[in-house]
Design a protein around this motif. Structure first.
Motif, PDB file in Angstrom:
ATOM      1  N   ASN A 339     -19.931  13.336 -16.274  1.00 26.58           N
ATOM      2  CA  ASN A 339     -18.591  12.952 -15.848  1.00 26.58           C
ATOM      3  C   ASN A 339     -18.631  12.517 -14.384  1.00 26.58           C
ATOM      4  N   GLY A 340     -17.883  11.498 -14.063  1.00 24.17           N
ATOM      5  CA  GLY A 340     -17.804  11.026 -12.692  1.00 24.17           C
ATOM      6  C   GLY A 340     -16.376  10.670 -12.338  1.00 24.17           C
ATOM      7  N   TYR A 341     -16.102  10.637 -11.033  1.00 22.48           N
ATOM      8  CA  TYR A 341     -14.747  10.377 -10.548  1.00 22.48           C
ATOM      9  C   TYR A 341     -14.826   9.433  -9.349  1.00 22.48           C
ATOM     10  N   ARG A 342     -13.921   8.478  -9.314  1.00 19.84           N
ATOM     11  CA  ARG A 342     -13.819   7.551  -8.197  1.00 19.84           C
ATOM     12  C   ARG A 342     -12.360   7.391  -7.812  1.00 19.84           C
ATOM     13  N   ALA A 343     -12.108   7.296  -6.525  1.00 20.57           N
ATOM     14  CA  ALA A 343     -10.746   7.078  -6.028  1.00 20.57           C
ATOM     15  C   ALA A 343     -10.775   5.987  -4.974  1.00 20.57           C
ATOM     16  N   ILE A 344      -9.752   5.120  -4.991  1.00 19.57           N
ATOM     17  CA  ILE A 344      -9.637   4.078  -3.976  1.00 19.57           C
ATOM     18  C   ILE A 344      -8.226   4.076  -3.410  1.00 19.57           C
ATOM     19  N   LEU A 345      -8.118   3.594  -2.185  1.00 23.53           N
ATOM     20  CA  LEU A 345      -6.818   3.387  -1.542  1.00 23.53           C
ATOM     21  C   LEU A 345      -6.880   2.036  -0.838  1.00 23.53           C
ATOM     22  N   ARG A 346      -5.952   1.145  -1.194  1.00 24.26           N
ATOM     23  CA  ARG A 346      -5.902  -0.181  -0.587  1.00 24.26           C
ATOM     24  C   ARG A 346      -4.617  -0.345   0.211  1.00 24.26           C
ATOM     25  N   ASN A 347      -4.755  -1.038   1.325  1.00 24.57           N
ATOM     26  CA  ASN A 347      -3.596  -1.417   2.130  1.00 24.57           C
ATOM     27  C   ASN A 347      -3.572  -2.941   2.242  1.00 24.57           C
ATOM     28  N   TYR A 348      -2.543  -3.559   1.633  1.00 18.55           N
ATOM     29  CA  TYR A 348      -2.339  -5.005   1.747  1.00 18.55           C
ATOM     30  C   TYR A 348      -1.575  -5.254   3.046  1.00 18.55           C
ATOM     31  N   TYR A 349      -2.302  -5.234   4.140  1.00 22.62           N
ATOM     32  CA  TYR A 349      -1.691  -5.152   5.459  1.00 22.62           C
ATOM     33  C   TYR A 349      -0.939  -6.409   5.856  1.00 22.62           C
ATOM     34  N   ARG A 350      -1.181  -7.524   5.178  1.00 20.54           N
ATOM     35  CA  ARG A 350      -0.447  -8.751   5.495  1.00 20.54           C
ATOM     36  C   ARG A 350       0.738  -8.973   4.558  1.00 20.54           C
ATOM     37  N   GLY A 351       0.927  -8.072   3.611  1.00 17.58           N
ATOM     38  CA  GLY A 351       2.050  -8.188   2.697  1.00 17.58           C
ATOM     39  C   GLY A 351       1.849  -9.181   1.579  1.00 17.58           C
ATOM     40  N   ALA A 353      -1.146 -10.768  -1.578  1.00 19.47           N
ATOM     41  CA  ALA A 353      -2.124 -10.228  -2.521  1.00 19.47           C
ATOM     42  C   ALA A 353      -3.555 -10.556  -2.132  1.00 19.47           C
ATOM     43  N   ASP A 354      -3.760 -11.253  -1.022  1.00 21.05           N
ATOM     44  CA  ASP A 354      -5.087 -11.720  -0.640  1.00 21.05           C
ATOM     45  C   ASP A 354      -5.853 -10.734   0.240  1.00 21.05           C
ATOM     46  N   SER A 355      -5.268 -10.372   1.352  1.00 20.67           N
ATOM     47  CA  SER A 355      -5.992  -9.629   2.384  1.00 20.67           C
ATOM     48  C   SER A 355      -5.669  -8.135   2.303  1.00 20.67           C
ATOM     49  N   TYR A 356      -6.719  -7.316   2.349  1.00 15.63           N
ATOM     50  CA  TYR A 356      -6.508  -5.869   2.272  1.00 15.63           C
ATOM     51  C   TYR A 356      -7.706  -5.132   2.850  1.00 15.63           C
ATOM     52  N   VAL A 357      -7.491  -3.849   3.140  1.00 23.34           N
ATOM     53  CA  VAL A 357      -8.558  -2.915   3.506  1.00 23.34           C
ATOM     54  C   VAL A 357      -8.606  -1.858   2.407  1.00 23.34           C
TER      55      VAL A 357
END
Length: 423
Positions: A339-351, A353-357
């Motif tokens: 079993n494995g687990y992955r988590a992500i958090l994205r911030n679309y800082y320009r508002g 759908a293109d640019s994010y961290v």
């Protein structure tokens, strides 16, 4: 000043009863007496799928009444239903030029642009419609959708707000506002409307603690977008452990029912040392509630032994953020489970759908394929970060860094860079 034609009350009522679009207009140029029944017949043919017959009737009527605004509008909308965009645009542009206060004509012109994937031009036409009918909700709903698809999320939100002020139900406004959130964060075919092709190239370098030789991986991709999804051809090459391997893959996305889409992938390599001989994948995503997204996946990898991977994920949009947790399960032939687990958090800082961290973290006890060793049980942990940025709509890049620790192998770090080009 509103345009008015002289006619009797009966003719006015008859024409309004078969108006081509339901939205009200600031002024409606009425058909000349004698045309009403024939126009109604042509419209009935069009809505019943007999559009060539409808066009033939409209053509005949226009030879008898050249330049009639109602006939041109009716023919232009029928041509739009048929996907004959150039001819439709010519008719509808003629109506708006001759009768600039005719709201229905601007509505039809906006629809034609919107259906033909030209949201910026659709927004211009809808804006004229909204200017002529500032107290109605439908023009602002249409304007908001066009602005949204053109990437102007702030303008779209303002338009939806105007629609609510003009009487649109709050529950409908909330549904429209949800659509302004960035597209599903898992899709690799995300691009503003108007782009049909997406090309990318990626280079990844992986280094290890100790004396193990580094790995180098390369890939190029060419993706074609369609109305309901996209399909990409990918070429991959890996240089690891002093050897190399190549693979080719088809990767597709398809829109399904409301708020649902799927990712299907098939990859094939010449051998099974670095890449699996073949790998297939299917994952279904379903939006639920306010900004939630559920997913389920199945992967089958063909090495010397078959590997089956089952996954479940849950994601959530909130503001300009997207968070997702995914769990995987890998059964094995000896009865052990991984079993494995992955988590992500994205911030679309320009508002948009293109640019994010993106930040990610993972941990689990899993079956990993190690060249020369087959399937081995390992404990592993992973942390990573990515930055995606599009300086212009047509091109962008992605920078990624990861650090991983395996109990049966040296700790590793990897860096990669991708370049994207859209047209």
């Amino acid at each position: 000043m509103h345009l008015r034609f002289h006619t009797d009350v009966a003719t006015v009522l008859a024409f309004l009863s078969m108006a081509l679009v339901p939205a009200a207009s600031s002024a409606q140029p009425l058909a000349a007496p004698g045309l009403t029944e024939q126009m109604a017949q042509a419209r009935q043919l069009a809505v019943n799928g007999q559009r060539e017959a409808a066009l033939a009737l409209y053509d005949r009527l226009l030879t008898e009444s050249p330049g009639n605004g109602d006939l041109l509008l009716a023919r232009g909308r029928t041509l739009a239903w048929m996907g004959r965009w150039d001819a439709s645009e010519q008719d509808l542009r003629a109506v708006t030029a001759a009768h600039p206060s005719y709201g229905d004509a601007w509505s039809a012109l906006g629809d034609m642009y919107f259906w033909s994937d030209r949201p910026a031009q659709a927004a211009q036409a809808y804006a004229e419609w909204a200017r002529l009918d500032p107290a109605d909700a439908p023009p602002f709903v249409a304007l908001g959708r066009a602005l949204r698809d053109a990437g102007d999320y702030s303008g779209a939100a303002d338009a939806f707000g105007r629609a609510e002020a003009n009487g649109l139900a709050r529950v409908e406004v909330e549904g429209l506002m949800v659509s302004l959130r960035p597209p599903a964060a898992n899709r690799a075919d995300t691009a503003p409307p108007g782009f049909r092709w997406i090309a990318s190239g990626t280079y990844e370098h992986t280094g290890f603690e100790g004396s193990r030789r580094p790995w180098n991986d390369y890939s190029i991709s060419l993706r074609r977008k369609f109305t309901k999804g996209s399909l990409a051809v990918e070429l991959l090459r890996a240089n690891r452990f002093g050897g190399h391997d190549s693979a080719v893959a088809l990767d597709g996305y398809v829109d399904l029912w409301s708020r649902a889409y799927a990712n299907v992938r098939y990859q094939r390599a010449s051998g099974d040392r670095l890449y699996p001989h073949y790998a297939s994948r299917a994952e279904l995503f379903q939006g639920v509630g306010s900004g939630w997204e559920l997913s389920g996946s199945y992967d089958r990898l063909k090495f010397s032994d078959d590997v089956n991977i089952y996954g479940l994920g849950v994601g959530k949009y909130f503001g300009n953020y997207y968070a997702r947790v995914r769990a995987t399960h890998v059964p094995s032939s000896d009865g052990t489970r991984s079993n494995g687990y992955r988590a992500i958090l994205r911030n679309y800082y320009r508002g948009d759908a293109d640019s994010y961290v993106e930040f990610r973290v993972g941990h689990g006890r899993g079956n990993d394929f190690l060249p020369g060793q087959g399937l081995s049980q390992v404990r592993n942990g992973l942390v990573g970060v990515s930055w995606v940025f599009f300086p212009e709509r047509t091109w962008g890049f992605k920078l990624t860094g990861d650090y991983g620790h395996d109990s049966s192998a040296p700790s590793q770090f990897s860096v990669s860079m991708s370049v994207y080009r859209r047209w």
